[in-house]
Enzyme design. Structure first.
Site, PDB file in Angstrom:
ATOM      1  N   GLY A 240      12.830 -45.399 -10.292  1.00 32.22           N
ATOM      2  CA  GLY A 240      12.508 -44.431  -9.733  1.00 32.22           C
ATOM      3  C   GLY A 240      12.445 -43.238 -10.739  1.00 32.22           C
TER       4      GLY A 240
ATOM      5  N   GLY B 119      14.207 -35.094 -11.513  1.00 30.83           N
ATOM      6  CA  GLY B 119      13.854 -33.885 -12.258  1.00 30.83           C
ATOM      7  C   GLY B 119      15.120 -34.068 -13.585  1.00 30.83           C
ATOM      8  N   MET B 120      16.010 -34.743 -13.175  1.00 29.39           N
ATOM      9  CA  MET B 120      17.110 -34.963 -14.980  1.00 29.39           C
ATOM     10  C   MET B 120      17.273 -36.254 -15.179  1.00 29.39           C
ATOM     11  SD  MET B 120      17.783 -31.854 -15.375  1.00 29.39           S
ATOM     12  CE  MET B 120      19.532 -32.025 -16.228  1.00 29.39           C
TER      13      MET B 120
ATOM     14  N   VAL C 234      15.757 -44.323 -13.506  1.00 29.03           N
ATOM     15  CA  VAL C 234      16.465 -44.792 -13.191  1.00 29.03           C
ATOM     16  C   VAL C 234      16.667 -46.249 -12.961  1.00 29.03           C
ATOM     17  CG1 VAL C 234      18.280 -46.585 -11.180  1.00 29.03           C
ATOM     18  CG2 VAL C 234      17.907 -43.944 -10.643  1.00 29.03           C
TER      19      VAL C 234
ATOM     20  N   LYS D 135      21.232 -45.365 -14.646  1.00 22.66           N
ATOM     21  CA  LYS D 135      20.459 -44.116 -14.839  1.00 22.66           C
ATOM     22  C   LYS D 135      21.126 -43.547 -15.774  1.00 22.66           C
ATOM     23  CE  LYS D 135      19.663 -40.459 -11.251  1.00 22.66           C
ATOM     24  NZ  LYS D 135      20.870 -39.300 -10.554  1.00 22.66           N
TER      25      LYS D 135
ATOM     26  N   ASP E  18      23.234 -30.973  -1.829  1.00 24.34           N
ATOM     27  CA  ASP E  18      21.596 -31.007  -2.108  1.00 24.34           C
ATOM     28  C   ASP E  18      21.558 -32.362  -0.648  1.00 24.34           C
ATOM     29  OD1 ASP E  18      19.047 -30.498  -2.786  1.00 24.34           O
ATOM     30  OD2 ASP E  18      19.329 -32.599  -4.902  1.00 24.34           O
TER      31      ASP E  18
END
Length: 613
Positions: A58, A61-62, A65, A80, A179
């Site tokens: 996956g 934005g930052m 993974v 990650k 978040d």
């Protein structure tokens, strides 16, 4: 100031953003160097790498993974890493790793280790989750109305409760996630739930080292369509656990309606909507209690929200308990309605009606066991029990009606009076039947009667034989009048013995009738002998006639008292025949056969007593 922060946030994400991407700005007051971390991928001295990277699992934005294998343990893991090597990206990545590492909880992904690759990019080695983002599960709904179904709510509220558990732990460690959204919740293949992406988490105080403080926040961070108003204002001094509660409420709103709270045509409009946080409007399919929970969590003023994720979770659990109770009450109500319909149609208390009653009553009781204040269950149970009380009364069962009435809280006065009246009538009828049974019970006084019967039979035989002998010896000449006196003396003896033992032999109606019949028999004999003598009949003939008349009289006793008195009838017939054949011995025959037949009655009465209740 707020307008400037909103404009800055809109610029960072871009005007074409859908508002679902996390807005991440530079960590306030924190920079982190990853050079001290161990190298996990690629080495300069030829050592085997600790990780073998695989396919991409996956991207965000930052970060990205990857699937990987931890070579030392031959364990499948997820790795990650940041998309780039800027100081901000490295800081965000290491910040997330250290925060997640502090939270050992079933609903937080375990961190195995932290390192870097040979270029310096940080690597977070964590448990690989075989599952799907919660967003995908929510997208499986074909029609919005399905969101009110039992299966949907049980499943997705259960997921939300597990997210709340992760937040409870984080808040206890003085950490905020900031978040929370379906995109940041992973659901495993076996139902396990993980709250992920702690990249913009902050500390509530100085007890947590190397983590940015909430009070230092001066910019807008988070996902615009979910933001709490204090987050949209970038006011760190106002951000505490209740900001996460707001995000939990925003997620619940999306679960229930399919949309987050701040959807708008533009990113800037979303941020202003988050700042205003108007009370959400709920479609008709959303259960009212859940709408109330969601609206409270989404209150603009933090003071009006739940004080903690635990408090909000408790409200949801209470709703689930009450929802289950309401469903039980609804099912019980269906059966109660069927019962009322059958009663209206004139059904009696057959097996089907009783089964419906017991099923409905059990359902209402179960509903009240989980939620004692359930109004539907309380009202439904009251109506059901009152209906059954009426039906029991109509079917002539006031005792059963009373037992049901006793389980009613504050039963109607009219119903109580009706049951009381029916019970009084029932008791009167039971008393009447008891007296009838008592009056018809030949066992009452039977032993005393047996004694007097045996005594009377012996005395009759002895008297008749003695009188005959005295007549033969010329001491006493027998005449019809004297024999009438002998019979009259037995009449007196019978009356006296009945009076002496009246509490036993006259205690029942059947005993009294027997006493009257025997008295009548002796009275008839006492009159018959002199009367027949006056008509000119000789003694032997009078004996024959008297025996025949006595046989008819004893037959009445047999009809009234039963079989044990039959020997008296047979004996009188035998006396009549024998006295006709041997007239010279008519009195001895009367005495011997009469005494024997009377004594035979005593053991028969004893057998009847043994069979009597």
């Amino acid at each position: 100031m707020t307008e400037a922060r909103i404009a800055e946030a809109a610029t960072l994400l871009g005007t074409d953003s859908d508002g679902r991407e996390t807005l991440r700005q530079e960590a306030p007051g924190r920079t982190t160097d990853s050079s001290s971390l161990p190298i996990l991928i690629g080495t300069s001295d030829g050592e085997a790498p600790q990780l073998r990277l695989g396919d991409t699992l996956g991207e965000g934005g930052m970060g990205v993974v990857y699937a990987a294998v931890q070579t030392s343990l031959d364990r499948v893991v997820a790795v990650k890493t940041s998309r780039g090597e800027t100081e901000r990206m490295v800081a965000q990545m290491l910040r997330e790793a250290r925060i997640t590492g502090k939270l050992e909880h079933p609903n937080v992904v375990p961190i195995h280790t932290l390192g870097r690759d040979e270029t310096g990019r940080p690597l977070i080695v964590m448990k690989r989750i075989d599952g799907r983002p919660w967003t995908e599960l929510l997208a499986d709904v074909d029609r919005d109305e399905e969101r009110a179904s039992e299966d949907f709510l049980q499943r997705h509220l259960g997921i939300l409760l597990q997210v709340a558990q992760a937040l409870e732990l984080a808040h206890s460690r003085r950490l905020l996630h900031r978040d929370i959204k379906p995109d940041n919740v992973m659901v495993g293949a076996f139902g396990e739930v993980y709250l992920v992406d702690w990249g913009i988490a902050v500390a509530l105080d100085d007890s947590v080292a190397d983590i940015p403080r909430a009070r230092d926040i001066t910019r807008v961070e988070g996902t615009p369509v979910y933001l709490a108003p204090e987050m949209a204002a970038g006011q760190g001094s106002l951000i505490d656990e209740r900001a996460d509660v707001y995000l939990l409420g925003a997620t619940l709103l999306e679960v229930l309606t399919g949309a987050p709270p701040h959807q708008a045509p533009s990113l800037q409009a979303m941020l202003y909507r988050a700042l205003a946080s108007p009370t959400p409007e709920f479609p008709g399919w959303v259960p009212a209690p859940l709408a109330q929970i969601t609206a409270r969590a989404l209150a603009r003023d933090p003071a009006d929200r739940y004080a903690s994720a635990a408090e909000m979770a408790a409200a949801i659990r209470e709703y689930l308990i009450r929802r289950g109770s309401l469903q039980l009450a609804a099912e019980a109500g269906t059966r109660a309605d069927e019962l009322e319909a059958m009663v209206t149609q004139g059904a009696d208390l057959g097996p089907e009606v009783r089964q419906l009653f017991h099923e409905a009553r059990f359902g209402f009781d179960q509903a009240l066991a989980s939620w004692p204040e359930n109004p539907e269950a309380r009202e439904g149970r009251r109506r059901l029990l009152e209906t059954m009380v009426d039906l029991e009364l109509d079917q002539g069962s006031p005792s059963a009606a009373q037992s049901i009435l006793d389980t009613l809280e504050s039963p109607p006065t009219a119903l109580v009076e009706r049951v009381a009246a029916a019970r009084a009538t029932e008791r009167a009828e039971q008393e009447r039947l008891r007296r009838l049974a008592h009056d018809a019970n030949q066992a009452v006084g039977a032993r005393t009667r047996r004694f007097f019967v045996f005594l009377g039979g012996f005395a009759w035989a002895a008297t008749c034989i003695a009188a005959a002998q005295l007549d033969r010896q010329g001491i006493l000449t027998l005449t019809p009048n004297r024999l009438g006196l002998i019979v009259g003396s037995f009449l007196v003896g019978t009356i006296v013995s009945n009076l002496i033992a009246r509490r036993e032999v006259l205690a029942t109606e059947i005993s009294r009738r027997l006493a009257y019949q025997i008295v009548l028999l002796f009275a008839a004999g006492g009159v018959l002998w002199p009367l027949l003598g006056a008509l000119g009949l000789a003694l032997p003939a009078i004996t024959v006639v008297a025996a025949v008349v006595a046989a008819f009289l004893w037959a009445g006793v047999v009809i009234n008292q039963g079989f044990p008195w039959l020997p008296q009838v047979l004996g009188q017939i035998l006396i009549a025949v024998a006295a006709w054949l041997w007239p010279a011995y008519h009195l001895e025959i009367y005495g011997i056969i009469g005494g024997v037949q009377t004594c035979m009655v005593a053991p028969l009465l004893e057998k009847k007593l043994a069979r009597s209740p």
